[in-house]
Write a protein that holds these residues in place. Structure first.
Motif, PDB file in Angstrom:
ATOM      1  N   GLU A   1       0.827  -1.212   0.000  1.00  0.00           N
ATOM      2  CA  GLU A   1       0.000   0.000   0.000  1.00  0.00           C
ATOM      3  C   GLU A   1       0.855   1.253   0.000  1.00  0.00           C
ATOM      4  O   GLU A   1       0.602   2.204  -0.754  1.00  0.00           O
ATOM      5  CB  GLU A   1      -0.922  -0.024   1.224  1.00  0.00           C
ATOM      6  N   LEU A   2       1.885   1.253   0.825  1.00  0.00           N
ATOM      7  CA  LEU A   2       2.761   2.418   0.917  1.00  0.00           C
ATOM      8  C   LEU A   2       3.576   2.612  -0.365  1.00  0.00           C
ATOM      9  O   LEU A   2       3.827   3.743  -0.784  1.00  0.00           O
ATOM     10  CB  LEU A   2       3.703   2.279   2.117  1.00  0.00           C
ATOM     11  N   VAL A   3       3.992   1.502  -0.992  1.00  0.00           N
ATOM     12  CA  VAL A   3       4.730   1.619  -2.260  1.00  0.00           C
ATOM     13  C   VAL A   3       3.869   2.322  -3.312  1.00  0.00           C
ATOM     14  O   VAL A   3       4.332   3.221  -4.026  1.00  0.00           O
ATOM     15  CB  VAL A   3       5.173   0.226  -2.762  1.00  0.00           C
ATOM     16  N   LEU A   4       2.619   1.917  -3.402  1.00  0.00           N
ATOM     17  CA  LEU A   4       1.721   2.548  -4.378  1.00  0.00           C
ATOM     18  C   LEU A   4       1.531   4.029  -4.064  1.00  0.00           C
ATOM     19  O   LEU A   4       1.507   4.872  -4.965  1.00  0.00           O
ATOM     20  CB  LEU A   4       0.369   1.835  -4.384  1.00  0.00           C
ATOM     21  N   VAL A   5       1.409   4.350  -2.783  1.00  0.00           N
ATOM     22  CA  VAL A   5       1.214   5.749  -2.380  1.00  0.00           C
ATOM     23  C   VAL A   5       2.400   6.607  -2.809  1.00  0.00           C
ATOM     24  O   VAL A   5       2.238   7.677  -3.408  1.00  0.00           O
ATOM     25  CB  VAL A   5       1.010   5.841  -0.855  1.00  0.00           C
ATOM     26  N   CYS A   6       3.610   6.159  -2.505  1.00  0.00           N
ATOM     27  CA  CYS A   6       4.775   7.011  -2.789  1.00  0.00           C
ATOM     28  C   CYS A   6       5.096   7.063  -4.281  1.00  0.00           C
ATOM     29  O   CYS A   6       5.482   8.116  -4.799  1.00  0.00           O
ATOM     30  CB  CYS A   6       5.989   6.568  -1.977  1.00  0.00           C
TER      31      CYS A   6
END
Length: 405
Positions: free
Chosen positions: A269-274
């Motif tokens: 989830e965080l990879v997609l966000v950044c």
């Protein structure tokens, strides 16, 4: 006693940061917090750990600091100022707005520890000591130096902050990119210090992740901060399968049912966000690579072409020999060990003292059936490795190949 130490460590960074803001002296703040710990060791086992350890420690340490500054030239005036502020607050608890301020204080203290005027090894040591709450002996262990040597480093680093009048603040917008990079690098070094020695220093991983979470909460629009947290969580998710007793388990042989799927989901989830920010940086790209590894149900299902493409992008923003090494290993999974070995030989001089270069050469030579050379490469890697599990693993690989010849 374990509960006291655990609660104190969790509150240590908040307390030092808050007192540094109040008194403007990191050394005084740390001494006062350590005095509060002595009091906690005496009282908490008898009375129980308070509901708000951070508030208790800040209150107790503030009193100790006031006593100390009273003996100084400006002590009486400062003591009266602090005492007045103290009376306006609840002594046994920290209100929600105070807790938010304490988190801001922690971020300021991290940036203070990572000021470019301070040497990088001192930045890491000081952050471990003041924010993570590790003892000088624990910090010394993380750096493989004596406690006396580390104590001197810490004293020099704190003196540098005082003598150079390094401000206790988050840098302004113009300074932030360079300063943030140092902070992120320090947190990643702290994490790796624990990950490289999973038997003895796992607490460093926990502290690094906690600090990364604080940084993301306070700076949610910084994609590299989000990327660093994602990278840590994805690495952490695989940690239960990395070792079996004192043995090292390579990625291809790990039991993936042991991987923490909750951490993997959060990391993805965080990879997609950044990455949606379209400002790719080293930590974001490394997190994306780890995310691909974690998405594969089995080692044979790994999407190596995409991993190589991410390494290509990573090399454009972080052209280091270690990244080139990792790319060579990934490319060898597509084009075979001959290609990978040739690429490793191109960077061998730059990484002559790096054990993973020789371990990777050993693996590729073994795949090519060149057992004598592979055994020598593994033996050299074992000589250069830093942790006992790695040394034992590499020696066993070398000895097994020698027996087969």
């Amino acid at each position: 006693m374990d509960d006291v130490e655990r609660a104190f460590r969790e509150a240590h960074g908040q307390a030092v940061a808050t007192l540094t803001r109040i008194f403007g002296d990191i050394a005084l703040a740390e001494d006062a917090v350590q005095d509060a710990f002595v009091t906690a060791v005496q009282r908490w086992p008898r009375d129980g750990v308070p509901d708000n350890p951070a508030g208790w420690i800040v209150t107790t340490a503030r009193n100790r600091a006031v006593d100390a500054v009273r003996r100084g030239r400006r002590g009486r005036e400062l003591a009266e100022q602090v005492a007045s502020d103290h009376r306006r607050r609840q002594e046994s608890t920290v209100r929600s707005e105070d807790a938010e301020l304490m988190r801001d204080d922690q971020l300021r203290l991290v940036f203070t520890c990572c000021h470019p005027a301070i040497r990088i090894e001192h930045q890491v040591a000081l952050t471990l000591r003041l924010i993570a709450g590790l003892t000088p002996a624990e910090v010394a262990s993380a750096f493989l130096v004596s406690e006396e040597t580390m104590a001197k480093r810490l004293v020099r680093a704190k003196y540098k902050i005082k003598s150079a009048h390094i401000p206790y603040r988050v840098p302004d917008e113009a300074e932030l990119p360079d300063r943030l990079r140092a902070v992120l690098s320090v947190l990643y070094l702290i994490y790796n210090a624990g990950a490289d020695d999973i038997r003895n220093r796992r607490n460093l991983c926990t502290e690094a992740i906690r600090l990364a979470r604080v940084l993301v909460e306070l700076m949610p629009d910084e994609p590299e901060a989000v990327g660093l947290l994602a990278l840590m969580l994805l690495n952490e998710a695989r940690m239960p399968a990395r070792g079996r007793g004192d043995d090292v388990v390579l990625l291809q042989f790990q039991d993936r049912s042991l991987w923490n799927r909750s951490l993997i989901a959060k990391g993805h989830e965080l990879v997609l966000v950044c990455l949606r920010s379209r400002r790719p940086g080293p930590f974001q790209l490394q997190a994306a690579i780890q995310g691909i590894h974690c998405a594969a149900p089995h080692y044979r299902d790994t999407d190596w072409p995409t991993i190589v493409r991410f390494y290509d992008r990573l090399l454009t923003v972080m052209p280091t020999p270690v990244i080139a090494l990792n790319r060579a290993v990934a490319l060898a999974e597509i084009q075979g060990p001959v290609t990978g070995l040739a690429m490793l030989d191109e960077i061998a001089d730059q990484l002559a003292e790096y054990h993973l270069l020789h371990a990777s050469r050993g693996s590729m030579l073994e795949r090519l059936g060149r057992r004598n050379e592979a055994a020598d490469a593994y033996a050299l890697a074992a000589e250069l490795a830093r942790t006992q599990p790695e040394i034992q693993f590499l020696r066993r690989r070398s000895e097994a190949l020698e027996r087969e010849v």
